[in-house]
Design an enzyme around this catalytic site. Structure first.
Site, PDB file in Angstrom:
ATOM      1  CE1 TYR A  96      -3.966  -2.175   0.461  1.00  0.00           C
ATOM      2  CE2 TYR A  96      -2.503  -3.390   1.922  1.00  0.00           C
ATOM      3  CZ  TYR A  96      -3.665  -3.318   1.192  1.00  0.00           C
ATOM      4  OH  TYR A  96      -4.537  -4.380   1.169  1.00  0.00           O
ATOM      5  CG  ASN A 119     -10.771  -3.145  -8.014  1.00  0.00           C
ATOM      6  OD1 ASN A 119     -11.344  -2.698  -8.990  1.00  0.00           O
ATOM      7  ND2 ASN A 119      -9.920  -4.155  -8.097  1.00  0.00           N
ATOM      8  CB  CYS A 127      -7.586  -5.021  -5.565  1.00  0.00           C
ATOM      9  SG  CYS A 127      -8.983  -6.134  -5.764  1.00  0.00           S
ATOM     10  CG  HIS A 128      -5.221 -10.567  -6.990  1.00  0.00           C
ATOM     11  ND1 HIS A 128      -5.935 -10.047  -8.059  1.00  0.00           N
ATOM     12  CD2 HIS A 128      -4.184 -11.237  -7.525  1.00  0.00           C
ATOM     13  CE1 HIS A 128      -5.345 -10.402  -9.185  1.00  0.00           C
ATOM     14  NE2 HIS A 128      -4.272 -11.127  -8.891  1.00  0.00           N
ATOM     15  CD  GLU A 154      -1.854 -12.706 -10.808  1.00  0.00           C
ATOM     16  OE1 GLU A 154      -0.958 -11.973 -10.342  1.00  0.00           O
ATOM     17  OE2 GLU A 154      -2.959 -12.260 -11.192  1.00  0.00           O
TER      18      GLU A 154
END
Length: 160
Positions: A96, A119, A127-128, A154
């Site tokens: 953040y 979001n 946002c993850h 990912e």
């Protein structure tokens, strides 16, 4: 005019919402800050062909960056945060604080967190990929287990 559909995914059903044919929402079941169902408009699958195709390619590991037109309804600050989220590369994370610094206000990490939580197009606006300063998982509208699964997916370390 809004329309919506529901598709299946490895992370549970996803509700897609379009406004005038442009994607403006992607919501998981039981997602925090999920709008009321009656705001999604009529059920209509027709505006979502390309969205579903890109999501399928993403879940199949074939797509790393979405190229969809989006209508992100939010405050100017929220839209700036969501734009920064789209710049986080696939498989990587940012804190953040790093996002706040990228916006030119290093002290705004809490405001970034609030915007991140609002979001409206999760997964596509990733946002993850936002974590705490120490790399820990913090807050996710779809729940921390889903966030961990998305990050593992990912990174190529998913066990599903």
């Amino acid at each position: 005019m809004k329309q919506h559909t529901v598709i299946t995914s490895p992370y549970g059903p996803l509700t897609l919402v379009a406004e005038d044919g442009v994607l403006c929402g992607l919501y998981m079941t039981d997602q925090r800050h999920r709008p009321a169902e009656e705001t999604f408009g009529d059920r209509d699958d027709s505006p979502f062909g390309e969205v579903e195709a890109q999501l399928t390619a993403y879940f199949d590991g074939e797509l790393k960056e979405f190229t969809l037109e989006l209508r992100l309804n939010g405050t100017p600050f929220q839209r700036m945060v969501w734009d920064q989220l789209r710049r986080i590369p696939y498989g990587e994370t940012r804190s953040y604080g790093e996002l706040a610094a990228a916006l030119g206000n290093p002290a705004a990490s809490r405001a970034v967190g609030l915007a991140n939580g609002k979001n409206p197009v999760g997964i596509i606006v990733p946002c993850h990929r936002v974590v705490g300063a120490d790399g820990s998982l913090t807050g996710y509208g779809g729940g921390l287990p889903r966030k961990q699964r998305l990050l593992d997916f990912e990174r190529g370390t998913a066990l599903f």
